[in-house]
Design a protein around this motif. Sequence first.
Motif, PDB file in Angstrom:
ATOM      1  N   SER A  58       0.839  -1.214   0.000  1.00 35.22           N
ATOM      2  CA  SER A  58       0.000   0.000   0.000  1.00 35.22           C
ATOM      3  C   SER A  58       0.865   1.252   0.000  1.00 35.22           C
ATOM      4  CB  SER A  58      -0.919   0.011   1.226  1.00 35.22           C
ATOM      5  OG  SER A  58      -1.868  -1.009   1.151  1.00 35.22           O
ATOM      6  N   CYS A  59       1.916   1.237   0.785  1.00 37.51           N
ATOM      7  CA  CYS A  59       2.832   2.370   0.829  1.00 37.51           C
ATOM      8  C   CYS A  59       3.431   2.608  -0.558  1.00 37.51           C
ATOM      9  CB  CYS A  59       3.935   2.112   1.857  1.00 37.51           C
ATOM     10  SG  CYS A  59       5.149   3.436   1.992  1.00 37.51           S
ATOM     11  N   TYR A  60       3.835   1.551  -1.220  1.00 37.32           N
ATOM     12  CA  TYR A  60       4.408   1.688  -2.568  1.00 37.32           C
ATOM     13  C   TYR A  60       3.376   2.234  -3.549  1.00 37.32           C
ATOM     14  CZ  TYR A  60       7.076   0.630  -6.743  1.00 37.32           C
ATOM     15  OH  TYR A  60       7.763   0.743  -7.919  1.00 37.32           O
ATOM     16  N   ALA A  61       2.131   1.761  -3.437  1.00 31.52           N
ATOM     17  CA  ALA A  61       1.075   2.220  -4.343  1.00 31.52           C
ATOM     18  C   ALA A  61       0.740   3.691  -4.111  1.00 31.52           C
ATOM     19  CB  ALA A  61      -0.174   1.367  -4.150  1.00 31.52           C
ATOM     20  N   VAL A  62       0.736   4.117  -2.856  1.00 28.85           N
ATOM     21  CA  VAL A  62       0.363   5.501  -2.532  1.00 28.85           C
ATOM     22  C   VAL A  62       1.528   6.467  -2.730  1.00 28.85           C
ATOM     23  CG1 VAL A  62      -0.328   7.021  -0.627  1.00 28.85           C
ATOM     24  CG2 VAL A  62      -1.455   4.815  -0.929  1.00 28.85           C
ATOM     25  N   GLU A  63       2.710   6.086  -2.272  1.00 28.39           N
ATOM     26  CA  GLU A  63       3.841   7.018  -2.239  1.00 28.39           C
ATOM     27  C   GLU A  63       4.879   6.791  -3.337  1.00 28.39           C
ATOM     28  OE1 GLU A  63       5.546   7.234   1.688  1.00 28.39           O
ATOM     29  OE2 GLU A  63       3.572   6.995   2.635  1.00 28.39           O
ATOM     30  N   GLY A  64       4.779   5.673  -4.051  1.00 25.69           N
ATOM     31  CA  GLY A  64       5.752   5.398  -5.107  1.00 25.69           C
ATOM     32  C   GLY A  64       7.066   4.838  -4.601  1.00 25.69           C
ATOM     33  N   ARG A  65       7.104   4.471  -3.332  1.00 28.56           N
ATOM     34  CA  ARG A  65       8.311   3.860  -2.738  1.00 28.56           C
ATOM     35  C   ARG A  65       7.868   2.975  -1.587  1.00 28.56           C
ATOM     36  NH1 ARG A  65       9.949   6.590   2.138  1.00 28.56           N
ATOM     37  NH2 ARG A  65       8.597   8.374   2.484  1.00 28.56           N
ATOM     38  N   TYR A  66       8.703   2.015  -1.272  1.00 31.59           N
ATOM     39  CA  TYR A  66       8.406   1.149  -0.136  1.00 31.59           C
ATOM     40  C   TYR A  66       8.754   1.892   1.155  1.00 31.59           C
ATOM     41  CZ  TYR A  66       7.485  -2.766  -3.214  1.00 31.59           C
ATOM     42  OH  TYR A  66       6.929  -3.585  -4.157  1.00 31.59           O
ATOM     43  N   PRO A  67       8.195   1.474   2.272  1.00 31.34           N
ATOM     44  CA  PRO A  67       8.452   2.189   3.541  1.00 31.34           C
ATOM     45  C   PRO A  67       9.925   2.126   3.925  1.00 31.34           C
ATOM     46  CG  PRO A  67       7.326   0.116   3.963  1.00 31.34           C
ATOM     47  CD  PRO A  67       7.339   0.294   2.484  1.00 31.34           C
ATOM     48  N   ASN A  89      11.630  -8.634  11.923  1.00 26.37           N
ATOM     49  CA  ASN A  89      12.855  -8.234  11.240  1.00 26.37           C
ATOM     50  C   ASN A  89      12.431  -7.587   9.926  1.00 26.37           C
ATOM     51  OD1 ASN A  89      15.472  -7.919  10.444  1.00 26.37           O
ATOM     52  ND2 ASN A  89      15.799 -10.071   9.929  1.00 26.37           N
ATOM     53  N   PHE A  90      12.730  -6.317   9.764  1.00 22.74           N
ATOM     54  CA  PHE A  90      12.289  -5.535   8.612  1.00 22.74           C
ATOM     55  C   PHE A  90      13.531  -4.943   7.951  1.00 22.74           C
ATOM     56  CE2 PHE A  90      10.366  -1.858   6.505  1.00 22.74           C
ATOM     57  CZ  PHE A  90       9.160  -2.365   6.051  1.00 22.74           C
ATOM     58  N   ASP A  91      14.020  -5.583   6.898  1.00 26.94           N
ATOM     59  CA  ASP A  91      15.248  -5.149   6.240  1.00 26.94           C
ATOM     60  C   ASP A  91      14.925  -4.417   4.941  1.00 26.94           C
ATOM     61  OD1 ASP A  91      17.000  -6.205   8.128  1.00 26.94           O
ATOM     62  OD2 ASP A  91      16.960  -8.179   7.190  1.00 26.94           O
ATOM     63  N   VAL A  92      15.296  -3.136   4.891  1.00 29.44           N
ATOM     64  CA  VAL A  92      15.080  -2.321   3.706  1.00 29.44           C
ATOM     65  C   VAL A  92      16.325  -2.421   2.825  1.00 29.44           C
ATOM     66  CG1 VAL A  92      14.656  -0.002   2.844  1.00 29.44           C
ATOM     67  CG2 VAL A  92      13.565  -0.770   4.963  1.00 29.44           C
ATOM     68  N   ILE A  93      16.118  -2.804   1.574  1.00 34.83           N
ATOM     69  CA  ILE A  93      17.228  -2.922   0.631  1.00 34.83           C
ATOM     70  C   ILE A  93      17.392  -1.612  -0.139  1.00 34.83           C
ATOM     71  CG2 ILE A  93      18.078  -4.207  -1.377  1.00 34.83           C
ATOM     72  CD1 ILE A  93      16.322  -6.569  -0.214  1.00 34.83           C
ATOM     73  N   PRO A  99      10.808  -4.633   0.982  1.00 33.34           N
ATOM     74  CA  PRO A  99      11.639  -4.985   2.141  1.00 33.34           C
ATOM     75  C   PRO A  99      11.506  -6.473   2.489  1.00 33.34           C
ATOM     76  CG  PRO A  99       9.973  -3.333   2.721  1.00 33.34           C
ATOM     77  CD  PRO A  99       9.744  -3.720   1.313  1.00 33.34           C
ATOM     78  N   MET A 100      12.546  -7.003   3.079  1.00 34.19           N
ATOM     79  CA  MET A 100      12.504  -8.378   3.575  1.00 34.19           C
ATOM     80  C   MET A 100      11.818  -8.328   4.945  1.00 34.19           C
ATOM     81  SD  MET A 100      14.010 -10.106   1.224  1.00 34.19           S
ATOM     82  CE  MET A 100      14.417 -11.647   1.966  1.00 34.19           C
ATOM     83  N   ILE A 101      10.707  -9.044   5.079  1.00 36.70           N
ATOM     84  CA  ILE A 101       9.920  -9.003   6.318  1.00 36.70           C
ATOM     85  C   ILE A 101       9.880 -10.411   6.900  1.00 36.70           C
ATOM     86  CG2 ILE A 101       7.681  -8.523   7.330  1.00 36.70           C
ATOM     87  CD1 ILE A 101       7.192  -6.606   4.948  1.00 36.70           C
ATOM     88  N   GLU A 102      10.335 -10.500   8.152  1.00 42.92           N
ATOM     89  CA  GLU A 102      10.310 -11.779   8.867  1.00 42.92           C
ATOM     90  C   GLU A 102       9.630 -11.556  10.216  1.00 42.92           C
ATOM     91  OE1 GLU A 102      13.421 -15.259  10.264  1.00 42.92           O
ATOM     92  OE2 GLU A 102      14.170 -13.256   9.865  1.00 42.92           O
ATOM     93  N   VAL A 103       8.669 -12.423  10.525  1.00 41.31           N
ATOM     94  CA  VAL A 103       7.951 -12.324  11.798  1.00 41.31           C
ATOM     95  C   VAL A 103       8.200 -13.613  12.566  1.00 41.31           C
ATOM     96  CG1 VAL A 103       5.706 -12.076  12.912  1.00 41.31           C
ATOM     97  CG2 VAL A 103       6.184 -10.874  10.763  1.00 41.31           C
TER      98      VAL A 103
END
Length: 111
Positions: A58-67, A89-93, A99-103
Motif C-alpha cells: 500500500s505504501c508503494y502504491a500511494v507514495e511510489g516507494r516502499y516504507p 525483522n524488517f530489512d530495507v534494501i 523490504p525483507m519481512i520476517e515475523v
Amino acid sequence: MQINMQKKRGVHRALYISLAVFVLAVVVIVTMVGQMSLRVDAEQTARLREVLHRAAISCYAVEGRYPPSLEYLVEHYSVVIDYGRFIVNFDVISPNTMPMIEVIWVEGAVG
C-alpha cells in the motif's frame, strides 16, 4: 469369605481402570490444547506477516516507494505490533525494492 474378597478385588480393579482411563483422558486433552495453541500461534504469525506485506505494498502504491522502516509503517499505515509476542525483522534494501519481512513468535509469549 472368598467370594467377599473376590468382590473387593473386582471393585479395586474397576477403580484402578476408571482412574487409568481418567488420567489418559486428561493427558489427551492437555496434548490437544497444546497442539491447538501452537496452531493459533502459527496463524497469528502468518497473519501479522501478511498485514506487514500488504501495508508495504500500500505504501508503494500511494507514495511510489516502499516504507523506509518498520516504524514508518506503524506510524503512517496503522499497523499494530505486539512486541511482547512477536519479533519483526524488517530489512530495507532500497526504496524501490520490497523490504525483507520476517515475523517470529516469541517463545513463551502468552496470548
